[in-house]
Scaffold this motif. Structure first.
Motif, mmCIF file in Angstrom:
data_model
loop_
_atom_site.group_PDB
_atom_site.id
_atom_site.type_symbol
_atom_site.label_atom_id
_atom_site.label_comp_id
_atom_site.label_asym_id
_atom_site.label_seq_id
_atom_site.Cartn_x
_atom_site.Cartn_y
_atom_site.Cartn_z
ATOM 1 N N GLU A 156 54.114 -5.089 11.923
ATOM 2 C CA GLU A 156 53.196 -3.948 12.079
ATOM 3 C C GLU A 156 52.748 -3.200 10.910
ATOM 4 O O GLU A 156 51.757 -2.471 10.957
ATOM 5 C CB GLU A 156 54.033 -3.068 13.147
ATOM 6 N N ALA A 157 53.724 -3.106 9.974
ATOM 7 C CA ALA A 157 53.371 -2.624 8.720
ATOM 8 C C ALA A 157 52.243 -3.086 8.120
ATOM 9 O O ALA A 157 51.115 -2.489 7.483
ATOM 10 C CB ALA A 157 54.603 -2.488 7.735
ATOM 11 N N GLY B 188 50.138 -4.885 9.747
ATOM 12 C CA GLY B 188 48.712 -4.498 10.566
ATOM 13 C C GLY B 188 48.138 -3.023 10.231
ATOM 14 O O GLY B 188 47.173 -2.720 10.108
ATOM 15 N N PHE B 189 49.133 -2.203 9.810
ATOM 16 C CA PHE B 189 48.680 -0.865 9.408
ATOM 17 C C PHE B 189 47.782 -0.822 8.002
ATOM 18 O O PHE B 189 46.971 -0.081 8.046
ATOM 19 C CB PHE B 189 49.934 0.047 9.305
ATOM 20 N N ARG B 190 48.425 -1.714 7.214
ATOM 21 C CA ARG B 190 47.548 -1.905 6.087
ATOM 22 C C ARG B 190 46.353 -2.339 6.106
ATOM 23 O O ARG B 190 45.284 -1.752 5.640
ATOM 24 C CB ARG B 190 48.373 -2.601 4.934
ATOM 25 N N ALA B 191 46.279 -3.304 7.008
ATOM 26 C CA ALA B 191 44.693 -3.969 7.329
ATOM 27 C C ALA B 191 43.868 -2.754 8.112
ATOM 28 O O ALA B 191 42.753 -2.947 7.835
ATOM 29 C CB ALA B 191 45.011 -5.083 8.180
ATOM 30 N N PHE B 192 44.692 -2.197 8.885
ATOM 31 C CA PHE B 192 43.917 -1.116 9.714
ATOM 32 C C PHE B 192 43.260 -0.041 8.933
ATOM 33 O O PHE B 192 42.075 0.309 8.856
ATOM 34 C CB PHE B 192 44.927 -0.494 10.856
ATOM 35 N N CYS B 193 44.187 0.473 7.767
ATOM 36 C CA CYS B 193 43.682 1.369 6.866
ATOM 37 C C CYS B 193 42.360 0.832 6.047
ATOM 38 O O CYS B 193 41.409 1.634 6.091
ATOM 39 C CB CYS B 193 44.618 1.653 5.842
ATOM 40 N N ALA B 194 42.518 -0.315 5.631
ATOM 41 C CA ALA B 194 41.456 -1.129 5.019
ATOM 42 C C ALA B 194 40.162 -1.098 5.736
ATOM 43 O O ALA B 194 39.132 -0.653 5.285
ATOM 44 C CB ALA B 194 41.729 -2.497 4.441
ATOM 45 N N ARG B 195 40.341 -1.269 7.168
ATOM 46 C CA ARG B 195 39.193 -1.482 7.967
ATOM 47 C C ARG B 195 38.675 -0.147 8.415
ATOM 48 O O ARG B 195 37.385 0.065 8.530
ATOM 49 C CB ARG B 195 39.731 -2.007 9.338
ATOM 50 N N LEU C 287 42.289 -1.472 18.142
ATOM 51 C CA LEU C 287 43.389 -1.379 17.697
ATOM 52 C C LEU C 287 44.575 -2.586 17.908
ATOM 53 O O LEU C 287 45.429 -2.761 17.129
ATOM 54 C CB LEU C 287 44.181 -0.201 18.076
ATOM 55 N N GLY C 288 44.423 -3.167 19.068
ATOM 56 C CA GLY C 288 45.054 -4.328 19.424
ATOM 57 C C GLY C 288 44.928 -5.592 18.436
ATOM 58 O O GLY C 288 45.691 -6.377 18.360
ATOM 59 N N ASP C 289 43.818 -5.471 17.506
ATOM 60 C CA ASP C 289 43.818 -6.480 16.439
ATOM 61 C C ASP C 289 44.688 -6.118 15.302
ATOM 62 O O ASP C 289 45.186 -7.174 14.663
ATOM 63 C CB ASP C 289 42.275 -6.370 15.586
ATOM 64 N N HIS C 290 45.353 -4.991 15.333
ATOM 65 C CA HIS C 290 46.399 -4.426 14.344
ATOM 66 C C HIS C 290 47.601 -4.254 14.571
ATOM 67 O O HIS C 290 48.700 -4.709 13.883
ATOM 68 C CB HIS C 290 45.548 -3.302 13.517
#
Ligand SMILES: Cc1cc2nc3c(=O)[nH]c(=O)nc-3n(C[C@H](O)[C@H](O)[C@H](O)COP(=O)(O)OP(=O)(O)OC[C@H]3O[C@@H](n4cnc5c(N)ncnc54)[C@H](O)[C@@H]3O)c2cc1C
Length: 500
Positions: free
Chosen positions: A120-121, A123-130, A178-181
């Motif tokens: 999940e951490a 996933g969070f990094r990828a979410f921030c980049a997106r 959000l489900g992607d991350h």
């Protein structure tokens, strides 16, 4: 040389920015505001003899105000006392499940890792980049553009840019993206909440609203004397530049002559002439005919089911215990979908609400709080039906019981027995902001076209402009400020081109 007369209707953040910009540019500016003070939604109420912010509390996009104050020859930080937060918000799902988000992405990633695991951490990094990618893709062609359309956006981007636009997932809902991350439903709920910053449901809002997460990640500040201080500072600089403010002055009609704006008629009966009028009231009020029949057709009427969220808010001075509150705290319901179904599909107060608590005597370290009573804004989302369904005292009391019971279950006891509390309901918000039903953010951003359906600053009536959170680029203090800036710029451009 005075260039011409401009009337601004409303001293909300957009009206204040328009007034400042135009006064600075040499126009004769008069602002008529029906309330007794500037700020609009950025209002302050008294609780226990102390001023409490009853509207916006999360201050972001500081650069917008640095630019506006800077252009007026001021240093923003000298005029408004700011303090950056290192902990952005504290989130709770139960007495033991708590998670802080930090100003530093890496600190947040570590906290998420400890809370929900290493995947999940990541996933969070990828979410921030997106989220950053979405923000950067939309900043120039959408946020800073006076009135974008899907076509202008696509043409502006060019063939290569079209790939970028596609990549930011305009046709996917935020919840689905959000489900992607995140596999952990709590994290999906946490980041889905950003849709509510625009008064929308994460289940219907487009994934592009993840840009709000990026905005927050770029910095959240506390305005030390309360958010209202920002309105007062803008009013004072606009006045220094020659703008005149009239309070308790309700505008009942925008007057047109030969299809062109010619001034306003006040509730007192006085008529004030001007070649240009900027309306900072909610644009729905124009569409509903509250400013007269001649200007009503310039704004499409907003259907009830297109409205954004309203809220039930309790502003109070109360003793709390049990939970280490920081400035911004969110206590989540156990079923997010049910909460938004209640509000948007059933038009009723949520059976189990998510609760936001702004503890205004605290920053990011609970240990610094001296104890005693403290100033709180407690907010739950509500349907914008304040013009048609006035909730009964029993319904409001039930909502209050549920709200404070959820807080208690998640560890926060608020002593209401001795608190000095003011409740504001959707009907109250509708009275403050007429024709909205209490919707606080204009139209909901539901579906990919919603953001393009907001009216732009320029109307079909020469000399009549719109500014505010219901207008492009949208709600929130900095965005509404940008709309005020765009309306002023458009007015100046139009006047110059007419002269030529
Ligand atoms: C409870 C709450 C929490 C929020 N939280 C946040 C947050 O944390 N961060 C954030 O960035 N944003 C937040 N927002 C949203 C933000 O406050 C708004 O988007 C923004 O302040 C809207 O500004 P505006 O320019 O549209 O003017 P408004 O604030 O809508 O003001 C319009 C003004 O026009 C006046 N007016 C209306 N009709 C007339 C008339 N006929 N004659 C004269 N005057 C008239 C009104 O009295 C009012 O003063 C929140 C809003 C609320 C209510």
């Amino acid at each position: 040389m005075v260039k011409g007369k401009v009337i601004v209707v409303g001293a909300g953040i957009a009206g204040l920015v328009s007034a400042l910009e135009l006064a600075r540019a040499g126009y004769d500016v008069q602002v008529f505001e029906r309330q007794r003070a500037p700020g609009g939604k950025m209002r302050q109420v008294m609780a226990g003899g102390r001023p409490v912010d009853a509207g916006p509390t999360v201050f972001t996009m500081r650069w917008v105000f640095e630019r506006i104050f800077g252009d007026a020859g001021k240093v923003f930080a000298d005029e408004v006392r700011l303090k950056p937060l290192t902990v952005l918000a504290r989130h709770a799902w139960s007495e033991t499940e708590r998670l802080d988000l930090f100003a530093s992405v890496e600190e947040s990633a570590d906290a998420i890792g400890a809370f929900a695991g290493a995947a999940e951490a990541e996933g969070f990094r990828a979410f921030c980049a997106r989220a950053r990618d979405v923000y950067e893709t939309l900043e120039e062609p959408f946020i800073r553009s006076p009135q974008p359309t899907p076509i202008s956006l696509a043409f502006g981007a060019g063939l290569r840019g079209l790939g970028d636009l596609w990549r930011i997932s305009p046709f996917t809902t935020l919840w689905s993206a959000l489900g992607d991350h995140f596999k952990d439903p709590r994290l999906r709920q946490l980041f889905g909440r950003y849709a509510t910053y625009c008064g929308s449901s994460p289940f219907d809002a487009p994934a592009t609203l993840m840009l709000v997460a990026h905005v927050e990640q770029e910095g959240v500040w506390v305005i030390e004397d309360g958010m209202h201080a920002l309105a007062k500072a803008l009013e004072s600089i606009a006045t220094e530049n020659g703008a005149r403010f009239f309070y308790g002055a309700e505008v009942e009609e925008v007057i047109t002559l030969g299809g062109v704006a010619a001034g306003v008629r006040l509730r007192s009966g006085d008529v004030v002439e001007a070649q240009n009028v900027i309306v900072n009231a909610d644009s729905a009020a124009v569409g509903a005919g509250l400013f007269g029949r001649s200007v009503a057709p310039t704004v499409a009427q907003l259907r009830r089911d297109q409205r954004s969220l309203s809220a039930m808010t309790w502003t109070m001075n109360a003793q709390t215990r049990g939970f280490p509150l920081i400035r911004h705290n969110v206590f989540f319901s156990s079923n997010y979908q049910a909460e938004f179904d209640d509000i948007f599909r059933r038009s009723r107060l949520p059976r189990e609400p998510t609760v936001y608590v702004c503890a205004q005597d605290r920053d990011d370290d609970p240990a610094e709080f001296q104890g005693g009573r403290e100033r709180l804004l407690v907010l739950v989302n509500a349907p914008a039906t304040g013009d048609t369904d006035r909730f009964s005292a029993a319904e409001a009391a039930e909502c209050e019981e549920r709200t404070f019971a959820l807080l208690a279950r998640l560890g926060l006891e608020v002593d209401r027995s001795t608190a000095d509390t003011l409740l504001t309901t959707p009907s109250d918000f509708n009275a403050l902001f007429p024709a909205t039903g209490g919707a606080l953010y204009g139209a909901a951003s539901h579906g990919w076209m919603a953001s393009f359906s907001r009216p732009g600053g320029k109307t079909r009536i020469p000399g009549l402009y719109l500014a505010g959170g219901s207008v492009h680029p949208g709600p929130g203090v900095p965005m509404a400020a940008l709309s005020g800036w765009l309306a002023a710029a458009q007015l100046a451009v139009d006047l110059n081109s007419t002269r030529r």
